[in-house]
Design a protein around this motif. Sequence first.
Motif, PDB file in Angstrom:
ATOM      1  N   CYS A  13       0.850  -1.104  -0.002  1.00  0.00           N
ATOM      2  CA  CYS A  13       0.076  -0.021   0.121  1.00  0.00           C
ATOM      3  C   CYS A  13       0.915   1.213   0.088  1.00  0.00           C
ATOM      4  CB  CYS A  13      -0.973   0.119   1.118  1.00  0.00           C
ATOM      5  SG  CYS A  13      -2.095  -1.421   1.168  1.00  0.00           S
ATOM      6  N   ARG A  14       1.788   1.289   0.817  1.00  0.00           N
ATOM      7  CA  ARG A  14       2.633   2.464   0.887  1.00  0.00           C
ATOM      8  C   ARG A  14       3.419   2.702  -0.386  1.00  0.00           C
ATOM      9  NH1 ARG A  14       8.060   2.513   1.492  1.00  0.00           N
ATOM     10  NH2 ARG A  14       8.479   0.581   1.825  1.00  0.00           N
ATOM     11  N   LEU A  15       3.841   1.461  -1.191  1.00  0.00           N
ATOM     12  CA  LEU A  15       4.477   1.718  -2.349  1.00  0.00           C
ATOM     13  C   LEU A  15       3.375   2.181  -3.530  1.00  0.00           C
ATOM     14  CD1 LEU A  15       6.836  -1.404  -2.617  1.00  0.00           C
ATOM     15  CD2 LEU A  15       7.536   1.018  -2.099  1.00  0.00           C
ATOM     16  N   LEU A  16       2.163   1.781  -3.438  1.00  0.00           N
ATOM     17  CA  LEU A  16       1.247   2.212  -4.356  1.00  0.00           C
ATOM     18  C   LEU A  16       0.962   3.533  -4.176  1.00  0.00           C
ATOM     19  CD1 LEU A  16      -1.080  -0.926  -4.084  1.00  0.00           C
ATOM     20  CD2 LEU A  16       0.022  -0.312  -6.190  1.00  0.00           C
ATOM     21  N   ARG A  17       0.803   4.085  -2.829  1.00  0.00           N
ATOM     22  CA  ARG A  17       0.585   5.500  -2.755  1.00  0.00           C
ATOM     23  C   ARG A  17       1.762   6.335  -3.224  1.00  0.00           C
ATOM     24  NH1 ARG A  17      -0.966   3.459   2.160  1.00  0.00           N
ATOM     25  NH2 ARG A  17       0.994   4.463   3.315  1.00  0.00           N
ATOM     26  N   GLU A  18       2.834   5.856  -2.727  1.00  0.00           N
ATOM     27  CA  GLU A  18       4.208   6.825  -2.908  1.00  0.00           C
ATOM     28  C   GLU A  18       5.022   6.648  -4.172  1.00  0.00           C
ATOM     29  OE1 GLU A  18       6.221   6.278   0.622  1.00  0.00           O
ATOM     30  OE2 GLU A  18       4.557   6.770   2.201  1.00  0.00           O
ATOM     31  N   THR A  19       4.942   5.656  -4.993  1.00  0.00           N
ATOM     32  CA  THR A  19       5.651   5.484  -6.113  1.00  0.00           C
ATOM     33  C   THR A  19       4.853   5.213  -7.324  1.00  0.00           C
ATOM     34  OG1 THR A  19       5.975   2.884  -6.131  1.00  0.00           O
ATOM     35  CG2 THR A  19       7.361   4.449  -4.576  1.00  0.00           C
ATOM     36  N   ASP A  20       5.503   5.396  -8.480  1.00  0.00           N
ATOM     37  CA  ASP A  20       4.758   4.953  -9.528  1.00  0.00           C
ATOM     38  C   ASP A  20       5.329   3.554 -10.206  1.00  0.00           C
ATOM     39  OD1 ASP A  20       3.466   7.393  -9.924  1.00  0.00           O
ATOM     40  OD2 ASP A  20       5.317   8.345 -10.795  1.00  0.00           O
ATOM     41  N   MET A  21       5.828   2.594  -9.293  1.00  0.00           N
ATOM     42  CA  MET A  21       6.319   1.249  -9.742  1.00  0.00           C
ATOM     43  C   MET A  21       5.099   0.684 -10.072  1.00  0.00           C
ATOM     44  SD  MET A  21       8.672   0.617  -6.336  1.00  0.00           S
ATOM     45  CE  MET A  21       9.041  -1.095  -6.903  1.00  0.00           C
ATOM     46  N   PRO A  22       5.563  -0.223 -11.108  1.00  0.00           N
ATOM     47  CA  PRO A  22       4.365  -1.149 -11.966  1.00  0.00           C
ATOM     48  C   PRO A  22       4.047  -2.159 -10.882  1.00  0.00           C
ATOM     49  CG  PRO A  22       6.435  -1.220 -13.140  1.00  0.00           C
ATOM     50  CD  PRO A  22       6.728  -0.361 -12.108  1.00  0.00           C
ATOM     51  N   ILE A  23       2.784  -2.569 -11.059  1.00  0.00           N
ATOM     52  CA  ILE A  23       2.226  -3.563  -9.886  1.00  0.00           C
ATOM     53  C   ILE A  23       3.226  -4.855  -9.825  1.00  0.00           C
ATOM     54  CG2 ILE A  23       0.062  -4.929  -9.362  1.00  0.00           C
ATOM     55  CD1 ILE A  23      -0.321  -2.008  -9.198  1.00  0.00           C
ATOM     56  N   THR A  24       3.652  -5.260 -11.047  1.00  0.00           N
ATOM     57  CA  THR A  24       4.296  -6.684 -10.902  1.00  0.00           C
ATOM     58  C   THR A  24       5.720  -6.282 -10.101  1.00  0.00           C
ATOM     59  OG1 THR A  24       3.745  -7.178 -13.000  1.00  0.00           O
ATOM     60  CG2 THR A  24       5.847  -8.088 -12.260  1.00  0.00           C
ATOM     61  N   ALA A  25       6.481  -5.100 -10.076  1.00  0.00           N
ATOM     62  CA  ALA A  25       7.612  -4.678  -9.483  1.00  0.00           C
ATOM     63  C   ALA A  25       7.309  -4.507  -8.075  1.00  0.00           C
ATOM     64  CB  ALA A  25       8.299  -3.479  -9.930  1.00  0.00           C
ATOM     65  N   ILE A  26       5.971  -4.139  -7.586  1.00  0.00           N
ATOM     66  CA  ILE A  26       5.676  -4.007  -6.262  1.00  0.00           C
ATOM     67  C   ILE A  26       5.506  -5.386  -5.576  1.00  0.00           C
ATOM     68  CG2 ILE A  26       3.776  -3.173  -4.686  1.00  0.00           C
ATOM     69  CD1 ILE A  26       3.507  -0.727  -6.556  1.00  0.00           C
ATOM     70  N   ALA A  27       4.918  -6.242  -6.141  1.00  0.00           N
ATOM     71  CA  ALA A  27       4.434  -7.560  -5.965  1.00  0.00           C
ATOM     72  C   ALA A  27       5.937  -8.182  -5.435  1.00  0.00           C
ATOM     73  CB  ALA A  27       3.715  -8.326  -6.948  1.00  0.00           C
ATOM     74  N   HIS A  28       6.911  -8.061  -6.361  1.00  0.00           N
ATOM     75  CA  HIS A  28       8.295  -8.677  -6.259  1.00  0.00           C
ATOM     76  C   HIS A  28       8.989  -8.012  -4.994  1.00  0.00           C
ATOM     77  CE1 HIS A  28       8.388 -10.225 -10.618  1.00  0.00           C
ATOM     78  NE2 HIS A  28       7.543 -10.795  -9.827  1.00  0.00           N
TER      79      HIS A  28
END
Length: 283
Positions: A234-249
């Motif tokens: 959730c923090r990465l989704l809010r604070e970055t533009d990283m792709p979902i796949t990258a966040i999952a990893h």
Amino acid sequence: MTNPTEDDIRSYYAEDRLLSSLSVYNVGSQKCTPGFQWGPGVRDHYLLHHVLSGKGHFEIRGKTYHLKKGDTFLIYPNMEACYRADEEEPWVYTWVGFAGTDAFYLLNHTDFSEDSPVLEQAEISGVIERRIQQVYEAKGNTFCGAVSMTGALYSMIAMLMENSSAEAKQKNLQTGRVEQAIRYIEEHYSYPITIEDIAGYTGVCRSYLYRMFQKILKMSPKDYVEEYRIRQACRLLRETDMPITAIAHSVGYEDNLYFSKAFKKCKGQTPTRYRKTESGKKA
């Protein structure tokens, strides 16, 4: 009821809180006048009082404690409390106020708890008095003074830990295992760790770790790992533009589909929808 005079109060209040782990906010002693009362009110820090002489009443969470010489009571942050000196034998007490990231965990290793905020330990009364006196004697608004006061406070809490009951020590052992496991999870959640890995790190078997998590956190180690990973996602989704796949990893999920299912189960929406919703809130 009359208010205490300056001669009745000896106190020190820190101008700055220089240490985040544990910091002394104030320390002192007071000879109360008959019926003198503080509260009802709340503090933004822990406040420990030790009764040197006389009597008084301490009210918290709907309970009233009748206290005397040798008793110690602890007010927790943001918990409404009230305390009042006896009309005939008003108490004299010494106190120390403190807070910090270590405070909760340290106190959890003593006999204090939110449900049991009073210690009736006359046999170590003199030691508690001396330890608080040492905090007062170390006072100073320099960084050195802050470190000295915190050192004296650590020493006092360590003494309370050493004199805790067998039941508290057993609770402390269990809590310590869970805290150790949580630290491991926080440091390794981005890797494909297993419950066996966590149990091995803490030196207990998987079933014991499960029982301790259920007892203390009301959830299993597996659920805690998943909840922590989703919280970081959730923090990465809010604070970055990283792709979902990258966040999952990044949060320990090798399978993007499994990550999406786990996220939706926890948050009630997909990662993509969550990001759009949070972005809308910021707009």
